[in-house]
Design an enzyme around this catalytic site. Structure first.
Site, PDB file in Angstrom:
ATOM      1  N   SER A 121       0.827  -1.205   0.000  1.00  0.00           N
ATOM      2  CA  SER A 121       0.000   0.000   0.000  1.00  0.00           C
ATOM      3  C   SER A 121       0.861   1.255   0.000  1.00  0.00           C
ATOM      4  O   SER A 121       0.411   2.302  -0.460  1.00  0.00           O
ATOM      5  CB  SER A 121      -0.849   0.046   1.268  1.00  0.00           C
ATOM      6  OG  SER A 121      -1.649  -1.083   1.361  1.00  0.00           O
ATOM      7  N   HIS A 142      -1.676  -2.724  -7.145  1.00  0.00           N
ATOM      8  CA  HIS A 142      -2.320  -2.423  -5.860  1.00  0.00           C
ATOM      9  C   HIS A 142      -3.822  -2.700  -5.887  1.00  0.00           C
ATOM     10  O   HIS A 142      -4.582  -1.970  -6.523  1.00  0.00           O
ATOM     11  CB  HIS A 142      -2.050  -0.946  -5.501  1.00  0.00           C
ATOM     12  CG  HIS A 142      -2.534  -0.572  -4.146  1.00  0.00           C
ATOM     13  ND1 HIS A 142      -3.224   0.585  -3.892  1.00  0.00           N
ATOM     14  CD2 HIS A 142      -2.452  -1.223  -2.948  1.00  0.00           C
ATOM     15  CE1 HIS A 142      -3.526   0.635  -2.611  1.00  0.00           C
ATOM     16  NE2 HIS A 142      -3.068  -0.443  -2.020  1.00  0.00           N
ATOM     17  N   GLU A 154      -4.678  -0.348  -8.938  1.00  0.00           N
ATOM     18  CA  GLU A 154      -3.745   0.675  -9.404  1.00  0.00           C
ATOM     19  C   GLU A 154      -2.472   0.000  -9.894  1.00  0.00           C
ATOM     20  O   GLU A 154      -1.827  -0.731  -9.135  1.00  0.00           O
ATOM     21  CB  GLU A 154      -3.431   1.661  -8.271  1.00  0.00           C
ATOM     22  CG  GLU A 154      -4.649   2.495  -7.878  1.00  0.00           C
ATOM     23  CD  GLU A 154      -4.426   3.334  -6.621  1.00  0.00           C
ATOM     24  OE1 GLU A 154      -5.059   4.388  -6.496  1.00  0.00           O
ATOM     25  OE2 GLU A 154      -3.623   2.932  -5.752  1.00  0.00           O
ATOM     26  N   ASN A 193      -5.795   6.157  -2.256  1.00  0.00           N
ATOM     27  CA  ASN A 193      -5.483   6.291  -0.824  1.00  0.00           C
ATOM     28  C   ASN A 193      -5.051   7.696  -0.445  1.00  0.00           C
ATOM     29  O   ASN A 193      -5.192   8.106   0.704  1.00  0.00           O
ATOM     30  CB  ASN A 193      -4.411   5.274  -0.401  1.00  0.00           C
ATOM     31  CG  ASN A 193      -5.030   3.908  -0.164  1.00  0.00           C
ATOM     32  OD1 ASN A 193      -6.242   3.786  -0.018  1.00  0.00           O
ATOM     33  ND2 ASN A 193      -4.206   2.879  -0.145  1.00  0.00           N
TER      34      ASN A 193
HETATM   35  N1  NAD Z   1      -5.096  -4.907   4.391  1.00  0.00           N
HETATM   36  C1  NAD Z   1      -5.391  -4.000   3.469  1.00  0.00           C
HETATM   37  O1  NAD Z   1      -6.416  -3.308   3.519  1.00  0.00           O
HETATM   38  C2  NAD Z   1      -4.472  -3.806   2.293  1.00  0.00           C
HETATM   39  C3  NAD Z   1      -4.957  -3.198   1.130  1.00  0.00           C
HETATM   40  C4  NAD Z   1      -4.106  -3.070   0.023  1.00  0.00           C
HETATM   41  C5  NAD Z   1      -2.790  -3.497   0.100  1.00  0.00           C
HETATM   42  N2  NAD Z   1      -2.341  -4.066   1.269  1.00  0.00           N
HETATM   43  C6  NAD Z   1      -0.938  -4.540   1.280  1.00  0.00           C
HETATM   44  O2  NAD Z   1      -0.947  -5.944   1.053  1.00  0.00           O
HETATM   45  C7  NAD Z   1       0.142  -6.560   1.746  1.00  0.00           C
HETATM   46  C8  NAD Z   1      -0.401  -7.660   2.653  1.00  0.00           C
HETATM   47  O3  NAD Z   1      -1.327  -7.102   3.535  1.00  0.00           O
HETATM   48  P1  NAD Z   1      -2.381  -8.009   4.360  1.00  0.00           P
HETATM   49  O4  NAD Z   1      -3.345  -7.069   4.948  1.00  0.00           O
HETATM   50  O5  NAD Z   1      -2.829  -9.150   3.516  1.00  0.00           O
HETATM   51  O6  NAD Z   1      -1.413  -8.577   5.509  1.00  0.00           O
HETATM   52  P2  NAD Z   1      -1.618  -9.870   6.438  1.00  0.00           P
HETATM   53  O7  NAD Z   1      -0.816  -9.589   7.657  1.00  0.00           O
HETATM   54  O8  NAD Z   1      -3.046 -10.221   6.553  1.00  0.00           O
HETATM   55  O9  NAD Z   1      -0.904 -11.041   5.594  1.00  0.00           O
HETATM   56  C9  NAD Z   1       0.462 -11.066   5.329  1.00  0.00           C
HETATM   57  C10 NAD Z   1       0.896 -12.516   5.179  1.00  0.00           C
HETATM   58  O10 NAD Z   1       2.249 -12.542   4.711  1.00  0.00           O
HETATM   59  C11 NAD Z   1       2.873 -13.685   5.286  1.00  0.00           C
HETATM   60  N3  NAD Z   1       4.329 -13.503   5.166  1.00  0.00           N
HETATM   61  C12 NAD Z   1       5.139 -12.700   5.864  1.00  0.00           C
HETATM   62  N4  NAD Z   1       6.388 -12.799   5.410  1.00  0.00           N
HETATM   63  C13 NAD Z   1       6.388 -13.687   4.406  1.00  0.00           C
HETATM   64  C14 NAD Z   1       7.386 -14.213   3.528  1.00  0.00           C
HETATM   65  N5  NAD Z   1       8.653 -13.831   3.591  1.00  0.00           N
HETATM   66  N6  NAD Z   1       7.009 -15.134   2.603  1.00  0.00           N
HETATM   67  C15 NAD Z   1       5.714 -15.543   2.516  1.00  0.00           C
HETATM   68  N7  NAD Z   1       4.731 -15.086   3.327  1.00  0.00           N
HETATM   69  C16 NAD Z   1       5.060 -14.151   4.243  1.00  0.00           C
HETATM   70  C17 NAD Z   1       2.349 -13.713   6.704  1.00  0.00           C
HETATM   71  O11 NAD Z   1       2.513 -14.992   7.280  1.00  0.00           O
HETATM   72  C18 NAD Z   1       0.889 -13.327   6.500  1.00  0.00           C
HETATM   73  O12 NAD Z   1       0.060 -14.458   6.353  1.00  0.00           O
HETATM   74  C19 NAD Z   1       0.868  -5.446   2.491  1.00  0.00           C
HETATM   75  O13 NAD Z   1       1.961  -5.015   1.724  1.00  0.00           O
HETATM   76  C20 NAD Z   1      -0.180  -4.340   2.586  1.00  0.00           C
HETATM   77  O14 NAD Z   1       0.383  -3.046   2.617  1.00  0.00           O
HETATM   78  C21 NAD Z   1      -3.135  -4.242   2.351  1.00  0.00           C
END
Ligand code: NAD
Length: 286
Positions: A121, A142, A154, A193
């Site tokens: 993000s 994104h 995006e 965002n």
């Molecule tokens: N949550 C949101 O609203 C949102 C929206 C858009 C983008 N994002 C982005 O998406 C990404 C993930 O966010 P999320 O909310 O799904 O997080 P989350 O914490 O729900 O999930 C992240 C996952 O990554 C895994 N992980 C960590 N290190 C790892 C590695 N080296 N190899 C494989 N797996 C690994 C963790 O075990 C976890 O299950 C982030 O970069 C975040 O900025 C989040």
């Protein structure tokens, strides 16, 4: 333009699992992996439950669900997940060092011409350009939360990203039933965002000043401006911890305390991260 058929999703959290399932529903061959074995084990049952629910609600035909299940596979091995991918979508935790390590691994584990999209993000893909021998294939891809529902994607072009990569990702997003935009310059927060942030900052300021409570501000925004979710309800959904971390980074960088910092810090200290922890600006435990 590279045609994407096989997709590897890394990270089976909130975003990764929905990005992966959405692609499987739209006919892509998907392999998903996560660093935590328990997360991997929970993915197939989650998919089965989601698809069963879609059939029960009459939203999907049984045959389409069966096809989606066949297209969705889970592996605990990164090498296996990435080996034959046309596209790798990185959706792991928002941590620069952890992501850097992953991109360096992908440089050797994924095919040399695989496109690599980061769902981060806040981190622009140029931060990771040096991790790859050929960064022309790297861009931000994104998605919005929940990725199975939200239409916008995006595609953010960095100075290293080729136009071919942008077009392949735009095409991938469209074939996922999404509405992509081409963001032509890297900028913190990209487009949607940034706008959300401006509204959120004003809402925080109003709450901080004691003009209205977070819940009353949501009522104003939802009923007076017709937003489907007020900024605080939305923050409960995306994670109060994520909102806090962004401001914390900004505070460390500038030395100026961002608007809403204290309010968010108080919530994070109490473990009230939003919906995922059962409580945020609203209580979800009942
Ligand atoms: N949550 C949101 O609203 C949102 C929206 C858009 C983008 N994002 C982005 O998406 C990404 C993930 O966010 P999320 O909310 O799904 O997080 P989350 O914490 O729900 O999930 C992240 C996952 O990554 C895994 N992980 C960590 N290190 C790892 C590695 N080296 N190899 C494989 N797996 C690994 C963790 O075990 C976890 O299950 C982030 O970069 C975040 O900025 C989040």
């Amino acid at each position: 333009m590279k045609k994407i058929e096989k997709v590897c999703v890394i990270g089976g959290g909130q975003m990764g699992k929905q990005i992966a399932l959405n692609a499987a529903i739209h006919g892509f061959k998907v392999k998903i992996t996560d660093a935590i074995p328990a997360v991997c084990e929970a993915l197939q049952p989650w998919v089965a439950e989601y698809l069963t629910g879609r059939i029960a609600k009459g939203k999907m035909a049984e045959g389409d669900c069966k096809a989606a299940l066949e297209h969705f596979s889970v592996t605990s091995s990164l090498a296996d997940a990435a080996a034959d991918a046309d596209l790798v979508v990185e959706a792991i935790i928002e941590n620069k060092e952890v992501k850097e390590r992953l991109f360096k691994d992908l440089n050797t584990l994924a095919p040399k011409d695989a496109i690599i999209g980061t769902n981060s993000s806040f981190m622009v893909s140029s931060i990771f350009a040096d991790c790859l021998d050929n960064p022309a294939r790297l861009a931000n891809l994104h998605f919005f939360n929940p990725a199975l529902v939200m239409k916008l994607v995006e595609v953010v072009q960095g100075p290293h990203t080729s136009e071919d990569t942008v077009q392949a990702l735009m095409d991938f997003a469209r074939r996922n039933g999404k509405t992509p935009i081409w963001v032509r310059k890297e900028a913190e927060g990209f487009v949607a965002n940034r706008i959300l942030r401006a509204v959120g900052t004003e809402a925080m300021y109003i709450a901080e000043q004691g003009i209205a409570t977070p819940q009353e501000i949501d009522i104003a925004v939802e009923n007076g401006l017709n937003y489907p979710l007020g900024p605080f309800r939305m923050q409960d959904f995306t994670g109060i911890d994520i909102a806090y971390d962004t401001r914390k980074r900004e505070y460390e960088k500038t030395g100026v305390k961002p608007i809403g910092y204290d309010l968010l810090e108080e919530k994070v200290k109490r473990g009230e991260f939003g919906k995922k922890s059962g409580k945020g600006w609203y209580d979800y435990s009942k």
